[in-house]
Design a protein around this motif. Structure first.
Motif, PDB file in Angstrom:
ATOM      1  N   ASP A  67       0.840  -1.192   0.000  1.00 56.17           N
ATOM      2  CA  ASP A  67       0.000   0.000   0.000  1.00 56.17           C
ATOM      3  C   ASP A  67       0.884   1.254   0.000  1.00 56.17           C
ATOM      4  OD1 ASP A  67      -2.764   1.204   0.371  1.00 56.17           O
ATOM      5  OD2 ASP A  67      -1.644   2.103   2.038  1.00 56.17           O
ATOM      6  N   ILE A  68       0.759   2.036  -1.040  1.00 52.09           N
ATOM      7  CA  ILE A  68       1.624   3.206  -1.234  1.00 52.09           C
ATOM      8  C   ILE A  68       1.454   4.216  -0.105  1.00 52.09           C
ATOM      9  CG2 ILE A  68       2.042   5.200  -2.721  1.00 52.09           C
ATOM     10  CD1 ILE A  68       1.383   3.409  -5.111  1.00 52.09           C
ATOM     11  N   ALA A  69       0.218   4.488   0.276  1.00 55.34           N
ATOM     12  CA  ALA A  69      -0.059   5.484   1.314  1.00 55.34           C
ATOM     13  C   ALA A  69       0.552   5.064   2.645  1.00 55.34           C
ATOM     14  CB  ALA A  69      -1.556   5.700   1.460  1.00 55.34           C
ATOM     15  N   THR A  70       0.433   3.791   2.961  1.00 57.71           N
ATOM     16  CA  THR A  70       0.969   3.292   4.233  1.00 57.71           C
ATOM     17  C   THR A  70       2.490   3.397   4.266  1.00 57.71           C
ATOM     18  OG1 THR A  70      -0.877   1.730   4.469  1.00 57.71           O
ATOM     19  CG2 THR A  70       1.124   1.285   5.753  1.00 57.71           C
ATOM     20  N   ILE A  71       3.134   2.946   3.179  1.00 65.04           N
ATOM     21  CA  ILE A  71       4.605   2.989   3.115  1.00 65.04           C
ATOM     22  C   ILE A  71       5.096   4.415   3.223  1.00 65.04           C
ATOM     23  CG2 ILE A  71       6.604   2.530   1.655  1.00 65.04           C
ATOM     24  CD1 ILE A  71       5.035   0.155   0.483  1.00 65.04           C
ATOM     25  N   LYS A  72       4.466   5.317   2.492  1.00 68.37           N
ATOM     26  CA  LYS A  72       4.894   6.724   2.521  1.00 68.37           C
ATOM     27  C   LYS A  72       4.684   7.323   3.902  1.00 68.37           C
ATOM     28  CE  LYS A  72       4.266  11.170   0.205  1.00 68.37           C
ATOM     29  NZ  LYS A  72       3.584  11.911  -0.895  1.00 68.37           N
ATOM     30  N   SER A  73       3.577   6.996   4.528  1.00 71.17           N
ATOM     31  CA  SER A  73       3.280   7.533   5.852  1.00 71.17           C
ATOM     32  C   SER A  73       4.311   7.074   6.872  1.00 71.17           C
ATOM     33  CB  SER A  73       1.873   7.087   6.279  1.00 71.17           C
ATOM     34  OG  SER A  73       1.608   7.511   7.609  1.00 71.17           O
ATOM     35  N   VAL A  74       4.667   5.781   6.831  1.00 75.34           N
ATOM     36  CA  VAL A  74       5.664   5.254   7.756  1.00 75.34           C
ATOM     37  C   VAL A  74       7.010   5.929   7.523  1.00 75.34           C
ATOM     38  CG1 VAL A  74       6.991   3.197   8.390  1.00 75.34           C
ATOM     39  CG2 VAL A  74       4.515   3.029   8.052  1.00 75.34           C
ATOM     40  N   LEU A  75       7.392   6.058   6.267  1.00 75.56           N
ATOM     41  CA  LEU A  75       8.686   6.667   5.931  1.00 75.56           C
ATOM     42  C   LEU A  75       8.770   8.100   6.439  1.00 75.56           C
ATOM     43  CD1 LEU A  75      11.400   6.677   4.400  1.00 75.56           C
ATOM     44  CD2 LEU A  75      10.137   7.331   2.340  1.00 75.56           C
ATOM     45  N   LEU A  76       7.744   8.896   6.164  1.00 73.37           N
ATOM     46  CA  LEU A  76       7.765  10.301   6.581  1.00 73.37           C
ATOM     47  C   LEU A  76       7.701  10.435   8.095  1.00 73.37           C
ATOM     48  CD1 LEU A  76       5.473  11.923   3.844  1.00 73.37           C
ATOM     49  CD2 LEU A  76       7.951  12.121   4.061  1.00 73.37           C
ATOM     50  N   ASP A  77       6.983   9.534   8.763  1.00 76.31           N
ATOM     51  CA  ASP A  77       6.930   9.574  10.229  1.00 76.31           C
ATOM     52  C   ASP A  77       8.298   9.287  10.829  1.00 76.31           C
ATOM     53  OD1 ASP A  77       4.281  10.250  10.295  1.00 76.31           O
ATOM     54  OD2 ASP A  77       3.554   8.199  10.590  1.00 76.31           O
ATOM     55  N   LEU A  78       9.009   8.340  10.245  1.00 75.33           N
ATOM     56  CA  LEU A  78      10.348   8.001  10.743  1.00 75.33           C
ATOM     57  C   LEU A  78      11.302   9.176  10.553  1.00 75.33           C
ATOM     58  CD1 LEU A  78      10.681   4.330   9.434  1.00 75.33           C
ATOM     59  CD2 LEU A  78      10.354   5.057  11.816  1.00 75.33           C
ATOM     60  N   ILE A  79      11.142   9.874   9.450  1.00 73.02           N
ATOM     61  CA  ILE A  79      12.007  11.020   9.165  1.00 73.02           C
ATOM     62  C   ILE A  79      11.700  12.173  10.115  1.00 73.02           C
ATOM     63  CG2 ILE A  79      12.548  12.805   7.457  1.00 73.02           C
ATOM     64  CD1 ILE A  79      13.826  10.127   6.897  1.00 73.02           C
ATOM     65  N   LYS A  80      10.426  12.406  10.351  1.00 68.44           N
ATOM     66  CA  LYS A  80      10.040  13.536  11.207  1.00 68.44           C
ATOM     67  C   LYS A  80      10.496  13.344  12.647  1.00 68.44           C
ATOM     68  CE  LYS A  80       6.076  14.972   8.424  1.00 68.44           C
ATOM     69  NZ  LYS A  80       4.607  15.075   8.320  1.00 68.44           N
TER      70      LYS A  80
END
Length: 623
Positions: free
Chosen positions: A599-612
């Motif tokens: 799921d693209i939205a889930t992967i992107k959300s996890v990635l950006l959360d880890l970065i933030k």
């Protein structure tokens, strides 16, 4: 005329034809003088051709044949008859005159005055035939020169440019004159007038209905060149620039379209070659992503410092093959040292074991890591691929370098890693965290280098605009107000090499990209310089921001938080203490995410959360 040049008779016997024409002219000149001396036999005299006259004419023709061959008068191209050809023909005639005067005094054949008159007539006729041919050739070429051109620069460059235009059909234009800031109006240069200064380009273009402008100034500073190009961009003309090169003897000058680089008032890169040479010369140097825009330019710059070996790694076999062929050609023509061992390897940085095997086999001293997926929209559609390649592929490279005893590792990052809003920027920020968090007991020096968009790189806005203009439009911009930082590819590569010298304790270097450029202004200038009117002949269409794309990049704000190095264009971040265990835990979360879901939205959300949640982001938020 062109058909004549292509005939076998002309190609095989051109020199013979010229010799025959010259001898016929000499023969006719002496006959004319002989008849003139005898009043053309109108007074009843009878013409007697004696053996002495026949031998004399035979000697005369043989003399002119030999002297002509000595002075190579038969080899000169009549199309380009100039002062040197006139001097050569004159010396040939003078030599024949002196010898004939000695001959006639010995043989008592002709009066000396007749010899001088005959040789002068022969010289004038030979010269006249050559100049007549030249002007006839130019006239035939100029018959269809209805399109008018203007040359900027009435010095050596402008004179060469005008000659280049008129000597063939490559540039079928009629030059109306020059513009020059230092020569008075009305000055003649090569038969063409100086019509005014560069500030009057718009008025001159309108007055003479000019369609093409050639900038031909051999010596000019960047500010004045940019000013002139800006003036030309205000006209509807196709603008080209004559470029001078001291490196290419076969093509010391060439005429190019105006590049957008010419419009950007970029700083001159002040390279400290001694410092760069200290860590590159006679070393084993490796570049990952060597077939890409930045990677290939890094390789071109590195070979100038004569490493022992240059190892070029890429997964794209075509670009890697072509790059090595380029270097092989340069070795053959002496542009680079033939002692550099060039090695091309097809390796994917995603294959961890292969990267470690590579290190064990080749033991590079310096590694530049330029391999990455970079296109923002494509990474938005496939974030799992961006993570596998950019994040875990880079981790493989870093870990292999630490274990393999690499002395220096320089990683290419991006301005999109600053407060990332897209997948590509977030993956590059994650690689910076990996690099800064790695614990090692060796002497490896590691650093990341951030910069913005590079002009002319594969898939960048400039090649896209050029192709859209070529197709007749529309030229598409994501937003009429969007701005970007730009840097030339060679400039970026040079600064990366310089930053590599400063690398010490896993720092992040930031390159000064200058002032941001409004993309709409860039599109308008490119259209005008191509000879079209924006919005009238070529449309400009706003298509909206792409997924994950920012309106403004934040590199300038980033520089405010950095320290300047010895190089005015390179800044450095204070190193943050980032625990390796913390980053490894984030990587584990990221790994499980892409393994368990597509799921693209889930992967992107996890990635950006880890970065933030990274220390740099927290520090910025607290400010």
């Amino acid at each position: 005329m062109e058909t004549l040049y292509q005939t076998r008779l002309y190609q095989n016997y051109r020199s013979v034809l010229i010799v025959v024409i010259d001898l016929l002219i000499v023969f006719a000149s002496y006959v004319f003088t002989f008849f003139m001396d005898n009043n053309f036999f109108l007074d009843g005299k009878i013409l007697h051709i004696t053996h002495l006259i026949l031998y004399g004419m035979l000697f005369l023709l043989l003399l002119h044949l030999v002297v002509g061959l000595v002075f190579s008068t038969q080899k000169a191209l009549w199309t380009y008859t100039g002062p040197q050809d006139i001097v050569r023909t004159g010396l040939s005639s003078l030599t024949c005159t002196v010898i004939m005067l000695i001959f006639t005094q010995t043989m008592h054949l002709f009066h000396p005055s007749l010899i001088i008159i005959s040789e002068v007539i022969a010289f004038l006729l030979q010269l006249g035939v050559r100049l007549g041919y030249r002007y006839l050739h130019q006239y035939l070429l100029n018959v269809d020169r209805s399109e008018k051109a203007l040359v900027i620069g009435a010095g050596n460059g402008g004179y060469i440019m005008v000659n280049e235009i008129y000597r063939g059909s490559r540039y079928p234009y009629n030059v109306v004159g020059y513009l020059d800031d230092f020569k008075p109006k009305g000055t003649l240069v090569g038969g063409k007038k100086v019509l005014g200064t560069t500030e009057e380009v718009k008025e001159i273009v309108e007055k003479y209905d000019v369609k093409n402008i050639f900038i031909a100034i051999s010596k000019i500073d960047k500010e004045n060149k940019q000013r002139i190009i800006e003036r030309c961009a205000e006209t509807p003309c196709i603008t080209k620039i004559m470029r001078f090169s001291l490196e290419n003897d076969k093509e010391p000058i060439r005429v190019d379209e105006i590049q957008i680089e010419d419009l950007l008032n970029r700083h001159t890169v002040d390279l400290k070659n001694e410092e760069i040479g200290m860590y590159l010369s006679d070393q084993v140097v490796c570049v990952t992503g060597a077939g890409g825009s930045i990677g290939s330019e890094l390789c071109r710059q590195i070979v100038q410092f004569q490493p022992k070996k240059l190892i070029m790694i890429d997964i794209n076999e075509n670009t890697l093959y072509m790059l090595k062929q380029e270097f092989m050609r340069k070795m053959r023509n002496g542009s680079i040292s033939p002692n550099i061992e060039l090695i091309s390897l097809i390796i994917s940085i995603r294959e961890r074991e292969e990267m470690f095997k590579f290190m064990e086999q080749y033991h590079p001293d310096v590694l530049f890591h330029a391999a990455a997926h970079k296109h923002v929209p494509l990474m938005e559609d496939r974030p799992m691929e961006a993570i596998r390649n950019n994040v875990f592929g880079t981790k493989n490279v870093i870990d292999a370098c630490i274990q393999g005893g690499v002395k220096r590792l320089i990683m290419i990052s991006t301005d999109k890693a600053v407060n990332p809003t897209n997948v590509m920027g977030a993956t590059k920020r994650m690689t910076e965290l990996i690099l800064q968090s790695r614990e090692h007991s060796g002497e490896i020096k590691m650093a990341a280098v951030r910069f913005g968009n590079v002009l002319g790189s594969d898939g960048s806005v400039i090649p896209i605009f050029k192709e859209q203009i070529k197709q007749g439009g529309p030229v598409t911009v994501t937003d009429y107000n969007i701005q970007r930082y730009f840097m030339t590819i060679p400039e970026a590569a040079q600064l990366v090499l310089q930053a590599g010298y400063y690398a010490s304790q896993q720092e992040i270097f930031v390159l000064d990209m200058g002032k941001p450029v409004k993309i709409l202004d860039l599109a308008e200038k490119m259209i005008r310089l191509s000879g079209f009117k924006p919005y009238e002949e070529i449309a400009i269409q706003e298509i909206g921001l792409r997924p994950g794309e920012k309106m403004f990049e934040e590199l300038a704000l980033e520089i405010e938080q950095c320290h300047r190095t010895d190089n005015k264009l390179i800044f450095v971040h204070d190193r943050l203490e980032i625990p390796q265990q913390e980053i490894d835990q984030k990587l584990e979360v990221l790994k499980k995410t892409i393994e368990n879901t597509d799921d693209i939205a889930t992967i992107k959300s996890v990635l950006l959360d880890l970065i933030k949640d990274d220390p740099a982001y927290r520090n910025q938020k607290n400010r």
